[in-house]
Design an enzyme around this catalytic site. Structure first.
Site, PDB file in Angstrom:
ATOM      1  N   THR A 125       0.869  -1.184   0.000  1.00 31.89           N
ATOM      2  CA  THR A 125       0.000   0.000   0.000  1.00 31.89           C
ATOM      3  C   THR A 125       0.905   1.233   0.000  1.00 31.89           C
ATOM      4  O   THR A 125       1.719   1.405   0.911  1.00 31.89           O
ATOM      5  CB  THR A 125      -0.881  -0.015   1.264  1.00 31.89           C
ATOM      6  OG1 THR A 125      -1.627  -1.230   1.248  1.00 31.89           O
ATOM      7  CG2 THR A 125      -1.827   1.162   1.300  1.00 31.89           C
ATOM      8  N   GLU A 155      -6.892  -9.714   7.487  1.00 30.98           N
ATOM      9  CA  GLU A 155      -6.338 -10.701   8.404  1.00 30.98           C
ATOM     10  C   GLU A 155      -7.502 -11.569   8.901  1.00 30.98           C
ATOM     11  O   GLU A 155      -8.625 -11.100   9.059  1.00 30.98           O
ATOM     12  CB  GLU A 155      -5.632 -10.011   9.569  1.00 30.98           C
ATOM     13  CG  GLU A 155      -4.418  -9.264   9.085  1.00 30.98           C
ATOM     14  CD  GLU A 155      -3.526  -8.735  10.203  1.00 30.98           C
ATOM     15  OE1 GLU A 155      -3.671  -9.170  11.350  1.00 30.98           O
ATOM     16  OE2 GLU A 155      -2.675  -7.890   9.891  1.00 30.98           O
ATOM     17  N   LYS A 214      -6.707   1.312  -3.579  1.00 30.83           N
ATOM     18  CA  LYS A 214      -6.374   0.630  -2.328  1.00 30.83           C
ATOM     19  C   LYS A 214      -6.581   1.534  -1.116  1.00 30.83           C
ATOM     20  O   LYS A 214      -7.272   1.174  -0.161  1.00 30.83           O
ATOM     21  CB  LYS A 214      -4.924   0.140  -2.405  1.00 30.83           C
ATOM     22  CG  LYS A 214      -4.339  -0.320  -1.107  1.00 30.83           C
ATOM     23  CD  LYS A 214      -5.010  -1.569  -0.593  1.00 30.83           C
ATOM     24  CE  LYS A 214      -4.731  -1.757   0.865  1.00 30.83           C
ATOM     25  NZ  LYS A 214      -4.898  -3.095   1.325  1.00 30.83           N
ATOM     26  N   PHE A 259     -19.319  -3.489   8.387  1.00 30.62           N
ATOM     27  CA  PHE A 259     -18.521  -2.383   8.928  1.00 30.62           C
ATOM     28  C   PHE A 259     -19.393  -1.304   9.566  1.00 30.62           C
ATOM     29  O   PHE A 259     -19.071  -0.138   9.537  1.00 30.62           O
ATOM     30  CB  PHE A 259     -17.565  -1.808   7.866  1.00 30.62           C
ATOM     31  CG  PHE A 259     -16.300  -2.626   7.789  1.00 30.62           C
ATOM     32  CD1 PHE A 259     -16.353  -3.946   7.382  1.00 30.62           C
ATOM     33  CD2 PHE A 259     -15.078  -2.097   8.166  1.00 30.62           C
ATOM     34  CE1 PHE A 259     -15.215  -4.736   7.359  1.00 30.62           C
ATOM     35  CE2 PHE A 259     -13.922  -2.886   8.147  1.00 30.62           C
ATOM     36  CZ  PHE A 259     -14.007  -4.196   7.738  1.00 30.62           C
ATOM     37  N   GLY A 263     -18.300   0.392  18.493  1.00 30.37           N
ATOM     38  CA  GLY A 263     -17.499  -0.156  19.579  1.00 30.37           C
ATOM     39  C   GLY A 263     -16.251   0.665  19.775  1.00 30.37           C
ATOM     40  O   GLY A 263     -16.231   1.880  19.536  1.00 30.37           O
ATOM     41  N   GLY A 267      -8.429  -0.762  14.516  1.00 27.45           N
ATOM     42  CA  GLY A 267      -7.001  -0.763  14.793  1.00 27.45           C
ATOM     43  C   GLY A 267      -6.316  -1.601  13.742  1.00 27.45           C
ATOM     44  O   GLY A 267      -6.830  -1.788  12.641  1.00 27.45           O
ATOM     45  N   CYS A 270      -3.234  -1.654   9.257  1.00 29.76           N
ATOM     46  CA  CYS A 270      -3.624  -1.062   7.963  1.00 29.76           C
ATOM     47  C   CYS A 270      -4.490   0.180   8.097  1.00 29.76           C
ATOM     48  O   CYS A 270      -4.051   1.278   7.763  1.00 29.76           O
ATOM     49  CB  CYS A 270      -4.328  -2.109   7.118  1.00 29.76           C
ATOM     50  SG  CYS A 270      -3.305  -3.554   6.830  1.00 29.76           S
TER      51      CYS A 270
HETATM   52  C1  UGA Z   1      -8.159  -4.083   6.281  1.00 34.32           C
HETATM   53  C2  UGA Z   1      -9.132  -4.120   5.104  1.00 34.32           C
HETATM   54  O1  UGA Z   1     -10.409  -4.604   5.547  1.00 34.32           O
HETATM   55  C3  UGA Z   1      -8.614  -5.023   3.982  1.00 34.32           C
HETATM   56  O2  UGA Z   1      -9.487  -4.983   2.880  1.00 34.32           O
HETATM   57  C4  UGA Z   1      -7.221  -4.511   3.579  1.00 34.32           C
HETATM   58  O3  UGA Z   1      -6.653  -5.313   2.558  1.00 34.32           O
HETATM   59  C5  UGA Z   1      -6.307  -4.541   4.784  1.00 34.32           C
HETATM   60  O4  UGA Z   1      -6.868  -3.692   5.823  1.00 34.32           O
HETATM   61  C6  UGA Z   1      -4.963  -4.031   4.355  1.00 34.32           C
HETATM   62  O5  UGA Z   1      -4.864  -2.861   3.975  1.00 34.32           O
HETATM   63  O6  UGA Z   1      -4.029  -4.823   4.280  1.00 34.32           O
HETATM   64  P1  UGA Z   1      -7.672  -5.735   8.334  1.00 34.32           P
HETATM   65  O7  UGA Z   1      -6.696  -4.706   8.820  1.00 34.32           O
HETATM   66  O8  UGA Z   1      -7.295  -7.165   8.331  1.00 34.32           O
HETATM   67  O9  UGA Z   1      -8.131  -5.390   6.826  1.00 34.32           O
HETATM   68  O10 UGA Z   1      -8.941  -5.587   9.278  1.00 34.32           O
HETATM   69  P2  UGA Z   1     -10.485  -5.236   9.117  1.00 34.32           P
HETATM   70  O11 UGA Z   1     -11.271  -6.478   9.037  1.00 34.32           O
HETATM   71  O12 UGA Z   1     -10.693  -4.192   8.079  1.00 34.32           O
HETATM   72  O13 UGA Z   1     -10.762  -4.575  10.546  1.00 34.32           O
HETATM   73  C7  UGA Z   1     -10.075  -3.389  10.924  1.00 34.32           C
HETATM   74  C8  UGA Z   1     -10.528  -2.905  12.278  1.00 34.32           C
HETATM   75  O14 UGA Z   1     -11.853  -2.417  12.212  1.00 34.32           O
HETATM   76  C9  UGA Z   1     -10.520  -3.978  13.372  1.00 34.32           C
HETATM   77  O15 UGA Z   1      -9.934  -3.425  14.529  1.00 34.32           O
HETATM   78  C10 UGA Z   1     -11.990  -4.277  13.592  1.00 34.32           C
HETATM   79  O16 UGA Z   1     -12.273  -4.688  14.904  1.00 34.32           O
HETATM   80  C11 UGA Z   1     -12.617  -2.912  13.301  1.00 34.32           C
HETATM   81  N1  UGA Z   1     -14.047  -2.971  12.894  1.00 34.32           N
HETATM   82  C12 UGA Z   1     -14.410  -3.651  11.777  1.00 34.32           C
HETATM   83  C13 UGA Z   1     -15.004  -2.301  13.652  1.00 34.32           C
HETATM   84  O17 UGA Z   1     -14.681  -1.662  14.687  1.00 34.32           O
HETATM   85  N2  UGA Z   1     -16.312  -2.342  13.260  1.00 34.32           N
HETATM   86  C14 UGA Z   1     -16.711  -3.011  12.158  1.00 34.32           C
HETATM   87  O18 UGA Z   1     -17.928  -2.990  11.861  1.00 34.32           O
HETATM   88  C15 UGA Z   1     -15.728  -3.685  11.392  1.00 34.32           C
END
Ligand code: UGA
Length: 468
Positions: A125, A155, A214, A259, A263, A267, A270
Site C-alpha cells: 500500500t 487478516e 487501495k 462495517f 465499539g 485498529g 492497515c
Molecule cells: C483491512 C481491510 O479490511 C482489507 O481490505 C485490507 O486489505 C487490509 O486492511 C490491508 O490494507 O491490508 P484488516 O486490517 O485485516 O483489513 O482488518 P479489518 O477487518 O478491516 O478490521 C479493521 C478494524 O476495524 C478492526 O480493529 C476491527 O475490529 C474494526 N471494525 C471492523 C469495527 O470496529 N467495526 C466493524 O464494523 C468492522
C-alpha cells in the site's frame, strides 16, 4: 511460472504460499532470518486460519521455498513486492524505506532479457506517485515492466481473500499499450480468473488509480466505522441504542450492513496508518482539503478508546487499585496481531491510571507482552475473570461472545461489564445480575455536557498524577 515474492511478512507470506497453491514455483525473500527459518520449517510466524496448511503443502511439493539471498531469485519471470509501508516515526506519511531498498536490490540483480518480459508487481500500500517513480528506475532494464496490483486481503481471511478475491486491480503505466504485461499477469492468476467464470472482475487502470483504489477502500471502511461510532456518541447523549441504528441502516442496500458495528473502533496494521498516510499524501499533492474529513474519522476512532476508559472510571468511581479484566488483546478476532490494537491501548491507559489489569486472549498474548511492559496476561478465560471488579470485552473472539453470564458471575468479585464491541445481549447479562454498559447503548441518556461527563475532579487529579 517462476515467481518471487520479496518481503514475506503477513501479505507476502500468504501471497507466496497462495501462488504455490496455484501451481507456480515460488521463492520468498526476506531479510528477517528468524522468519525465514520458521517459514521454511512450515511454521507460521502469525495466527492466520488456513495459512499453515498451504504453507506446508507448498513446502512439501517443493514448489515453495524461502531465501535471504537475492541472487537466487534473479531468474524469476514475475517478482511480487510485498514489503510493509508502516507509518513514519516523524509524521503521518508512509515509510517507504523497505520498499525502496528492495527495489534497489532487485534492480541490481535483474538481468536484461531482450525479447523476454520480466514483471515486477507491486502489492504494497503506497502513496500516489510511488509506482510511477519506481517504474522509472526498474524499466531502465531491458524487458522489465512494473505493474501495481494492490492487495485487499483481511487478516483472519487472508488465504480466502487471496485465492478468491472480490476483484483484481492492475495498475499500468499506460492501459492502451500494456497488453503483453497484462496477459502475463493474467497467466499468473489464470486459475483465479477462470474459476470465477466471469465472477472475479479484473480491472486495468493507470498506476495512480490503482494506488488510490487501495487507500480509498481502506479510507471508506474506516469512515464507515467512525460514522457508526459517531452515532454511538449521539446514542450515549440521547439514550438510543446504536445497534438499532446499525441494523436499520444496514438494511438499506445502498449502505449495506458490513462495517457498521460500533465499539472501541478500528485498529491494526492497515486502517489507522493508511488513513494517515492518505492525508499526508493528499497534502503533499496540494489536495489536503479533499481529505480533511479523514482527520475527523481518526479523531472519532481515538475518542472511542478514551470513552471506554471514562466509562470504566464512571462505573468504578476510581480506577486506582481496582481489578479489571480485559477480554481480548488482538486488534480483531482470529488474529494475533496487536499493532495499534484498541484493546491494548485501553489496557495501557487503565494501567497508567493505576488499575490492576489482567488481559486474556486466545492467540495474541505473546505479542501483547512484547508491546506492553509489565502486562499481566493470563491465557485461561475463567482464570482471568477470577476476582475481577470490572470486565471489559474489547476483542470479540467467539468464546467471549458465547460467555455464559450466569457462570461468569460466579468467577468475578463484582459482576460489572463493559461490552466494547456491542456483541453481547444486555438483557441476558442484566438478568444474570450484571451491571452492564456498552458503547453506544446507554441504559440512561447522559445529561452532563460532554466535557464534564467523564471524570470526577479528585479522580482526574489522581489519574493525571499516575500518568505523569
Ligand atoms: C483491512 C481491510 O479490511 C482489507 O481490505 C485490507 O486489505 C487490509 O486492511 C490491508 O490494507 O491490508 P484488516 O486490517 O485485516 O483489513 O482488518 P479489518 O477487518 O478491516 O478490521 C479493521 C478494524 O476495524 C478492526 O480493529 C476491527 O475490529 C474494526 N471494525 C471492523 C469495527 O470496529 N467495526 C466493524 O464494523 C468492522
Amino acid at each position: 511460472m517462476k515467481i518471487s515474492v520479496i518481503g514475506v511478512g503477513y501479505l507476502g507470506a500468504v501471497h507466496a504460499a497462495s501462488m504455490a497453491e496455484l501451481g507456480h514455483e515460488v521463492i520468498g525473500l526476506d531479510v528477517d532470518l528468524r522468519r525465514l527459518e520458521r517459514l521454511s520449517a512450515g511454521e507460521s510466524p502469525f495466527h492466520e486460519p488456513g495459512f499453515p496448511e498451504i504453507l506446508r503443502r507448498g513446502l512439501a511439493t517443493g514448489r515453495l521455498r524461502f531465501t535471504a539471498d537475492i541472487d537466487e531469485l534473479a531468474d524469476a519471470d514475475v517478482h511480487f513486492l510485498g514489503l510493509g509501508t508502516p507509518q513514519r516515526a516523524d509524521g503521518f506519511g508512509a515509510d517507504l524505506t523497505a520498499l525502496d531498498a528492495a527495489v534497489d536490490s532487485l534492480a541490481a540483480v535483474l538481468p536484461a532479457r531482450a525479447g523476454v518480459s520480466t514483471l515486477v508487481v507491486g502489492k504494497s500500500t503506497v502513496p500516489t506517485g510511488t509506482a510511477r517513480r519506481l517504474a522509472g528506475r526498474l524499466e531502465q532494464i531491458d524487458g522489465v515492466h512494473l505493474l501495481w496490483n494492490p492487495e485487499f486481503l483481511r487478516e483472519g481471511f487472508a488465504v480466502r481473500d487471496t485465492l478468491e478475491p472480490d476483484r483484481i486491480v492492475y495498475g499500468v503505466r499506460d492501459p492502451e499499450v500494456a497488453g503483453p504485461e497484462i496477459a502475463m499477469l493474467d497467466a499468473v492468476y489464470a486459475q483465479i480468473l477462470d474459476r470465477s467464470e466471469g465472477g472475479v472482475p479484473r480491472l486495468v487502470m493507470g498506476y495512480e488509480a490503482a494506488e488510490l483504489v487501495k487507500v480509498s477502500a481502506n479510507a471508506f471502511l474506516a469512515t464507515k466505522i467512525s460514522f457508526i461510532n459517531a452515532m454511538a456518541e449521539l446514542c450515549e447523549a440521547t439514550g438510543a441504542d446504536v445497534t438499532d441504528i446499525s441494523r436499520a441502516l444496514g438494511m438499506d442496500d445502498r449502505i449495506g450492513n458490513k462495517f457498521l458495528r460500533a465499539g472501541v473502533g478500528f485498529g491494526g496494521g492497515c486502517l489507522p496508518k493508511d488513513i494517515r498516510a492518505f492525508i499526508a499524501s493528499a497534502e503533499d499533492l496540494g489536495a489536503g482539503q479533499a481529505l480533511g474529513f479523514l482527520r475527523e474519522v481518526d479523531a472519532i476512532n481515538q475518542r472511542r478508546r478514551v470513552r471506554v476508559v471514562d466509562l470504566a472510571r464512571e462505573m468504578l468511581g476510581t480506577l486506582r487499585g481496582r481489578r479489571i479484566t480485559v477480554l481480548g488483546a488482538a486488534f480483531k478476532p482470529d488474529s494475533d496481531d496487536v499493532r495499534d490494537s484498541p484493546a491494548l491501548e485501553v489496557v495501557s491507559r487503565l494501567m497508567a491510571a493505576g488499575a490492576h489489569v489482567t488481559v486474556t486472549d486466545p492467540e495474541a498474548l505473546e505479542n501483547a507482552r512484547r508491546r506492553v511492559e509489565g502486562l499481566a496476561a493470563v491465557q485461561d478465560t475463567a482464570e482471568a475473570l477470577q476476582d475481577a471488579e470490572l470486565v471489559l470485552l474489547l476483542t470479540e473472539w467467539r468464546e467471549y461472545r458465547d460467555l455464559d453470564p450466569i457462570a461468569a458471575a460466579q468467577l468475578v468479585s463484582t459482576p460489572r461489564i463493559i461490552d466494547g464491541r456491542t456483541v453481547l445481549t444486555p438483557s441476558e447479562w442484566r438478568a444474570a445480575g450484571w451491571e452492564f454498559q456498552a458503547l453506544g447503548r446507554p441504559d440512561a441518556p447522559t445529561t452532563l455536557p460532554a466535557d464534564d461527563r467523564s471524570v470526577p475532579v479528585a479522580d482526574a487529579l489522581i489519574d493525571a498524577a499516575a500518568q505523569a
